[in-house]
Design a protein around this motif. Structure first.
Motif, PDB file in Angstrom:
ATOM      1  N   PHE A   1       0.837  -1.189   0.000  1.00 43.06           N
ATOM      2  CA  PHE A   1       0.000   0.000   0.000  1.00 43.06           C
ATOM      3  C   PHE A   1       0.881   1.251   0.000  1.00 43.06           C
ATOM      4  O   PHE A   1       1.979   1.249   0.553  1.00 43.06           O
TER       5      PHE A   1
ATOM      6  N   GLY B   1      -2.768  -0.952  -3.216  1.00 42.06           N
ATOM      7  CA  GLY B   1      -3.655   0.198  -3.215  1.00 42.06           C
ATOM      8  C   GLY B   1      -2.919   1.485  -2.907  1.00 42.06           C
ATOM      9  O   GLY B   1      -1.949   1.500  -2.141  1.00 42.06           O
TER      10      GLY B   1
ATOM     11  N   GLY C   1      -8.513   5.375  -4.243  1.00 44.09           N
ATOM     12  CA  GLY C   1      -8.229   4.776  -2.947  1.00 44.09           C
ATOM     13  C   GLY C   1      -8.608   3.310  -2.859  1.00 44.09           C
ATOM     14  O   GLY C   1      -8.436   2.684  -1.806  1.00 44.09           O
TER      15      GLY C   1
ATOM     16  N   ARG D   1      -7.976   8.328   1.060  1.00 38.56           N
ATOM     17  CA  ARG D   1      -8.903   7.992   2.146  1.00 38.56           C
ATOM     18  C   ARG D   1      -8.599   8.810   3.402  1.00 38.56           C
ATOM     19  O   ARG D   1      -9.471   9.017   4.247  1.00 38.56           O
TER      20      ARG D   1
ATOM     21  N   THR E   1      -3.902   4.336  -1.101  1.00 40.27           N
ATOM     22  CA  THR E   1      -5.003   4.631  -0.175  1.00 40.27           C
ATOM     23  C   THR E   1      -4.914   6.019   0.458  1.00 40.27           C
ATOM     24  O   THR E   1      -5.732   6.347   1.326  1.00 40.27           O
TER      25      THR E   1
END
Length: 260
Positions: free
Chosen positions: A111, A133, A166, A138, A135
């Protein structure tokens, strides 16, 4: 010598550079960033090293930023945040320009900055259970300092599929996006990496280094100005109400105001 990473070089000159905080899913701390930068320099200038394999100990490749490091950023002043962001950018640049082939063996979770590290590998192979991801959004922030490397790897069009949603994606989609060269069963990852490593042992090391430098110079520009721009973009985003809300919600284990 190192506390958050380990390096092992075999008799052939194949170096394994391992993120070594398995209990933290190899989350990046300031110390890890410094050690990776140092390691990239050392391996790059070591004439006995022919190829470098980048991987992570334990269940995950890299789960992104270390939580304690993130807490420190929340409490820091803007200039300190910018310096810390710069450490990540310069670590990735050190790996990206290292004059040795860099083969990624990516498993578990990758991530944020973990995606960035996969992006600077010359070839990245993924285990079939892998989840990836970007992210950051987020949390109300952006994948800024990893952005040049992710865009260089995926291309803008493919990157826009995942760069600001995200959402998580699996290993087959990571191949479609250009992040991974291929996906193999987890138990076959070591053999697949060896198949990528082996051809380099029949090549002239200096020619490989020159060819890698040429390829990088022909690709998207990633220089000091680019790095400074991404650091400034992240610094600006940290100062927003969204960032305060998103990161605060993350640590409070609640939904951010925009989540439905």
């Amino acid at each position: 010598m190192y506390e958050t990473i380990s390096i092992d070089v075999d008799a052939r000159g194949v170096a394994t550079l391992m993120l070594d905080r398995p209990e933290k899913h190899n989350a990046m701390s300031a110390q890890m960033l410094a050690e990776l930068t140092q390691a990239a320099g050392a391996l790059g200038t070591d004439d006995t090293v022919r190829v470098v394999v980048l991987t992570g100990a334990g269940k995950s490749f890299c789960a992104g930023g270390d939580l304690d490091w993130m807490r420190e950023q929340m409490a820091a002043d803007p200039d300190t945040r910018a310096r810390e962001a710069g450490k990540l950018a310069h670590m990735l640049q050190a790996l990206n320009t290292m004059p040795k082939p860099l083969i990624g063996a990516v498993q578990g979770n990758a991530f944020g900055g973990g995606v960035g590290m996969a992006s600077v590998c010359d070839v990245a192979l993924g285990a079939d259970h892998l989840k990836m991801g970007l992210t950051e959004v987020r949390l109300g922030i952006i994948p800024a300092t990893i952005g040049p490397y992710v865009i260089a790897r995926m291309g803008e069009g493919r990157a826009r599929r995942v760069f600001f949603s995200g959402r998580l994606f699996d290993a087959p989609e990571a191949v479609e996006l250009g992040l991974l060269a291929r996906v193999v069963p987890c138990g076959d990852l070591a053999a697949a990496v060896e198949a990528e490593v082996s051809p380099y042992l029949s090549t002239a090391p200096g020619a490989v280094a020159s060819a890698k430098a040429l390829a990088r110079s022909l690709g998207p520009r990633i220089d000091a100005d680019t790095i400074d721009m991404t650091v400034q973009a992240l610094k600006n985003r940290w100062e927003t109400e969204e960032a305060a809300e998103g990161i605060g919600a993350f640590f409070d284990k609640r939904k951010a105001a925009w989540m439905v």
